[in-house]
Motif scaffolding. Structure first.
Motif, short mmCIF file in Angstrom:
data_model
loop_
_atom_site.label_atom_id
_atom_site.label_comp_id
_atom_site.label_asym_id
_atom_site.label_seq_id
_atom_site.Cartn_x
_atom_site.Cartn_y
_atom_site.Cartn_z
N ILE A 107 0.79 -1.19 -0.04
CA ILE A 107 0.17 -0.03 -0.09
C ILE A 107 0.86 1.10 0.22
O ILE A 107 0.71 2.02 -0.92
CB ILE A 107 -1.18 0.06 1.17
CG1 ILE A 107 -1.75 -1.27 1.14
CG2 ILE A 107 -1.82 1.31 1.31
CD1 ILE A 107 -2.85 -1.27 -0.08
N VAL A 149 -1.32 -1.99 -6.96
CA VAL A 149 -1.81 -0.68 -6.46
C VAL A 149 -1.57 0.64 -7.14
O VAL A 149 -2.35 1.56 -7.33
CB VAL A 149 -1.27 -0.44 -4.86
CG1 VAL A 149 -1.32 0.69 -4.10
CG2 VAL A 149 -1.95 -1.89 -4.00
N MET A 196 -8.32 6.14 -3.43
CA MET A 196 -7.92 4.67 -2.96
C MET A 196 -9.21 3.70 -2.85
O MET A 196 -8.80 2.59 -3.26
CB MET A 196 -7.53 5.00 -1.60
CG MET A 196 -6.01 5.10 -1.45
SD MET A 196 -5.04 3.99 -2.50
CE MET A 196 -4.66 2.69 -1.09
N ARG A 197 -10.19 3.99 -2.31
CA ARG A 197 -11.33 2.92 -2.31
C ARG A 197 -11.51 2.44 -3.69
O ARG A 197 -11.93 1.20 -3.64
CB ARG A 197 -12.60 3.88 -1.79
CG ARG A 197 -13.42 3.01 -1.66
CD ARG A 197 -14.88 3.51 -0.72
NE ARG A 197 -15.79 2.50 -0.64
CZ ARG A 197 -16.86 2.74 0.25
NH1 ARG A 197 -17.13 3.59 0.73
NH2 ARG A 197 -17.83 1.78 0.29
N MET A 234 -9.05 0.07 -5.21
CA MET A 234 -8.81 -1.24 -4.26
C MET A 234 -9.31 -2.39 -5.10
O MET A 234 -9.11 -3.61 -4.74
CB MET A 234 -9.42 -0.94 -2.75
CG MET A 234 -8.37 -0.34 -1.86
SD MET A 234 -6.74 -1.09 -1.75
CE MET A 234 -5.83 -0.14 -2.48
N LEU A 236 -7.88 -6.01 -4.98
CA LEU A 236 -8.39 -7.04 -4.17
C LEU A 236 -8.33 -8.35 -5.20
O LEU A 236 -8.02 -9.47 -4.35
CB LEU A 236 -9.99 -6.76 -3.92
CG LEU A 236 -10.67 -7.41 -2.85
CD1 LEU A 236 -10.15 -7.07 -1.48
CD2 LEU A 236 -12.22 -7.03 -3.10
#
Lengths: 315, 528
Positions: free
Chosen positions: A114, A201, A233-234, A237, A241
């Motif tokens: 991250i 990322v 960021m959300r 992801m 994931l």
């Protein structure tokens, strides 16, 4: 959501059956006779026949498969031909070891991926971004087993700080010893997998930072920190994931090379030994465990997608 | 009344009276045996005059344990063979018998039975050890389904009878020489009758050795704890022995270097230089195993004995031994180690390394000049066959190498489909008949190298002579007949005596290998 999960769980059955047949076929395609291997070079034909009978190999292959399937459905995975211990007992011993290592390694992966991914995405041309770039290239180019060897040489052999051979100590029994034994294999796994995930990322975050909703958030006067953490960021992801889940699957399913290198008694080492000794029952169960693991993880990813992105509806 | 003679005597020298040639052979053997026993004497761990009682010894082990069955003579089980079990007798380095569970043994004058007196002792679980346990053990050794490696050495036994709780009489199928009887007694472990079956012994032990099982996690760790009932007073010194199993040799050695384990067993010799300064390097028995090279005498081009002989003459054994084992072990031409009564290197010199003879023989006698060698994953085999390949290339023979896993290798050997291979044989100690229990040396149809054809008649006759020989003169003549028959039909040659290697930290004292390379921990202790 509940209907989606139930439907996916039902889909597992044919997938599992196909996988079981494929694994069985592949195992039988291996050259060499496990009964002869177990009995040894000087065994008499009577001894080999007796071993074959004990292992159930005297039956036709399809009978063996159906017997195994019936027993497996009833929770009996058979007996290891090399150790005579029950396969379910062996799995019960080795799966928690791999799970503990996987969780710890995943923690390191996230700690690496991250922040480094963010630096690479947000400051690609600054010094920090360039350093991260070098690190990511190095971590991807270096095989994990070599990283493991270097860690052993440095921390176990030279400094004698940590064990070279890692034992499984349940975390809830002795957290200190558990960490002491897991830190090197987890680091070796984490350094590599962290590099892989960090690239995802970075790529995902870079793309998100160019999107309309980020521009809108900025135009509304949101701080850059809020823009990155709350908005970009959300959304970035989601693809991360998927990759993260696959990596967790790899770790949970037994990082074979790393478990062998550190003599760590996880599912990977169990699988390695079972292949070496032609222990069909253990081989079959270990591989199918990995198959189930991936099926469950893919289901979890789908469910998490919906939770993270309200636009996605599970149908 | 039947008269008995005791076998507790000096080993008889079968070469006695064999003339000048025999004297030369004896001298060579004596020199080599002196080297051997000298090596064995330094083959034990550091010694101290005051053993320390108690403590735990943690050993890293480079091979996984197969099971707890002493009838399964696989070398993976060498870590438990002499720690959980006791045999009837043991041998000294020069093959003199010494009592273990048998305190006395007498061979009948007609050589048709032996009467054994057992020690008054108990198994590790506290139950008494009786003649019935020996009788049950012999019955198992006669059951071809579950006898495993005990079957061959016990094949001359017809039956066993318990005379009283501590006396057992073992009857033979034919008059049998004392050497063969002693070899059987040396190999025979006494297992509690009620548990003497492969199923029980997969996960549990039933012996009377110095230790018993504390806990076991297959493939991971085995803990042995002191047997409180062990017959030798005050022994063992250690309270606990922990074996940790390693699949990876680097991991095994790293565990030693990092102090995770006190010692390692069966690490490869390539680590010697790395370990020599800070650890005791301990050699296993030089007479336990001989590495051999086999050629398949049934299939072309090796169906021509002169081709086989020529090919084997191209093999530079000295180079192979030095490359694989460094300065340890002894180069041998035949299947026997120097301390075996049948050792006769002078006779085997007709297959010694001679490149010119090899070139000539291959050119004249090999119908095709190409073959394939099966490379099993055992340590050293790839190196051995690579050197053989280079030797044969120089002699005008093209040897291809094919790598395979152990299970495939075993299957192919048993089907007679391997053209050339290299693997060790467990050595016979006093009797050549014990070697013939190895199916690479057995007679008739059971010899897998003579698959589908059967071993040659003169070889079968030589085996029969070895089994029938009773007097020292007969034994010497039969041993020579055996060696000559093997050479006449040559399908195997010795390369070198193999050693197992252990490395111990300086705090480990009196760590030992038995003559068969099993671990002996009776006298071992840990002291800083």
């Amino acid at each position: 959501m509940a209907r989606f999960v139930i439907r996916r769980l039902l889909q597992f059955i044919p997938v599992f059956l196909l996988a079981a047949i494929a694994v069985w076929a592949l195992i039988y395609a291996l050259p060499g006779d496990p009964a002869e291997a177990l009995a040894g070079l000087n065994a008499t034909p009577e001894e080999i026949a007796a071993v074959r009978e004990r292992m159930g190999l005297d039956q036709p292959v399809w009978v063996q498969f159906l017997t195994w399937l019936g027993n497996a459905a009833a929770g009996d995975l058979g007996v290891s031909s090399s150790s005579a211990f029950s396969v379910s007992g062996l799995l019960a011993k080795h799966i928690p070891a791999s799970a503990q290592l996987a969780v710890f390694a995943m923690f390191i992966v996230i700690l690496i991926a991250i922040p480094l991914g963010m630096v690479k995405a947000l400051a690609p041309h600054r010094l920090a971004g360039r350093i991260v770039n070098v690190y990511l290239s190095l971590s991807l180019a270096t095989p994990p087993f070599w990283i493991g060897q270097l860690l052993i040489l440095a921390f176990a052999v030279s400094l004698r700080m940590l064990p070279a051979a890692s034992r499984y100590v349940p975390f809830w029994e002795d957290p200190g010893q558990a960490l002491r034994n897991m830190v090197l294999p987890a680091l070796a796994l984490g350094i590599y997998s962290g590099g892989v995930l960090a690239r995802f990322v970075a790529a995902s975050l870079s793309e998100a930072m160019e999107s309309d909703y980020v521009r809108t958030a900025r135009s509304k006067g949101a701080s850059e920190t809020r823009v990155v953490l709350r908005h970009a960021m959300r959304n970035s992801m989601l693809p991360v994931l998927t990759v993260g889940a696959l990596q967790l699957g790899t770790l949970l399913g037994g990082a074979v090379v790393m478990e062998v290198l550190f003599s760590y008694s996880g599912i990977g080492r169990l699988l390695f030994e079972s292949i070496r000794t032609r222990d069909y029952a253990v081989m079959q169960a270990s591989i199918l465990f990995v198959v189930i693991l991936y099926l469950v993880l893919s289901l979890l990813v789908d469910v998490l997608y919906a939770a993270l992105d309200p636009r996605i509806r599970l149908k | 009344m039947e008269e008995n003679v005791t076998l507790q005597s000096e080993p008889q020298n079968p070469r006695k009276g064999a003339g000048r040639r025999g004297a030369i052979r004896t001298a060579i053997a004596a020199i080599l045996a002196a080297t051997l026993t000298g090596a064995l004497a330094v083959g034990a761990g550091a010694q101290s005059s005051t053993p320390v009682k108690g403590g735990t010894l943690t050993l890293g082990v480079g091979r996984p344990l197969q099971d707890f069955d002493p009838y399964q003579g696989a070398n993976q089980n060498y870590i438990i063979a002499k720690t959980l079990y006791s045999n009837l007798i043991s041998y000294t380095d020069d093959l003199k018998p010494e009592p273990d569970l048998a305190t006395e043994w007498k061979l009948a004058e007609d050589n048709r039975s032996v009467t054994i007196t057992l020690r008054d002792t108990v198994f590790a679980d506290g139950s008494p050890l009786t003649a019935e346990d020996v009788v049950a053990g012999i019955k198992r050794a006669q059951d071809p389904k579950i006898a495993f490696t005990q079957r061959g050495v016990a094949e001359f036994i017809e039956s066993a009878t318990a005379i009283d709780p501590h006396t057992v009489r073992v009857d033979f199928t034919r008059p049998t020489g004392e050497d063969r009887v002693l070899d059987w007694m040396f190999y025979f472990p006494v297992v509690k009758a009620a548990n003497n079956n492969p199923e029980f012994l997969k996960t549990g032990a039933a012996g009377s050795g110095p230790f018993m099982i504390g806990s076991y996690s297959p493939g991971t760790e085995l803990t042995l704890v002191k047997n409180p009932h062990y017959y030798e007073e005050g022994k063992p010194y250690l309270d606990e022995v922990v074996y940790r199993f390693f699949t990876d040799q680097d991991g095994l050695v790293s565990a030693l270097l990092s102090g995770d384990v006190d010692g390692t067993v069966w690490q490869e010799l390539r680590y010697d230089q790395q370990l020599a300064q800070d650890f005791q390097l301990i050699d296993g028995s030089l007479s336990a195993q001989t590495q051999l090279l086999y050629v398949n005498p049934v299939n072309a081009p090796f169906d021509n004995v002169e081709c086989r002989r020529a090919v084997l003459r191209a093999v530079d054994r000295e180079n192979i031994r030095r490359t694989v084992q460094g300065d340890v072990g002894i180069t041998v031409l035949g299947p026997f180690p120097p301390n075996a009564p049948a050792y006769d290197e002078e006779l085997y010199s007709q297959v010694s390394f001679d490149m010119e003879a090899a070139k000539k023989g291959i050119a004249e006698h090999c119908a095709t000049k190409t073959a394939t060698a099966a490379v099993s994953p055992s340590p050293g085999v790839a190196t051995i066959l690579t050197i053989v390949q280079a030797n044969l290339a120089e002699a005008g023979f093209d040897l291809k190498l094919e790598n395979m896993d152990a299970a495939t290798f075993i299957s192919l050997v048993r089907k007679g489909e391997v053209q050339m291979g290299s693997f060790p044989t467990v050595n016979p100690f006093r009797s050549v008949a014990s070697l013939a229990t190895n199916r690479g040396f057995s007679g008739g149809d059971s010899n897998y190298w003579w698959f589908g054809k059967g071993a040659p008649a003169d070889y079968d006759a030589a085996l029969e002579a070895v089994r029938s020989a009773l007097t020292p003169e007969e034994i010497a003549a039969a041993n020579r007949q055996f060696n000559e028959a093997l050479l006449n039909n040559i399908w195997t040659t010795g390369l070198f005596t193999m050693i197992d290697r252990a490395a111990m930290s300086p705090k480990v004292h009196d760590f030992q290998f038995a003559l068969g390379s099993q671990l002996v921990l009776n006298n071992t202790y840990v002291a800083e």
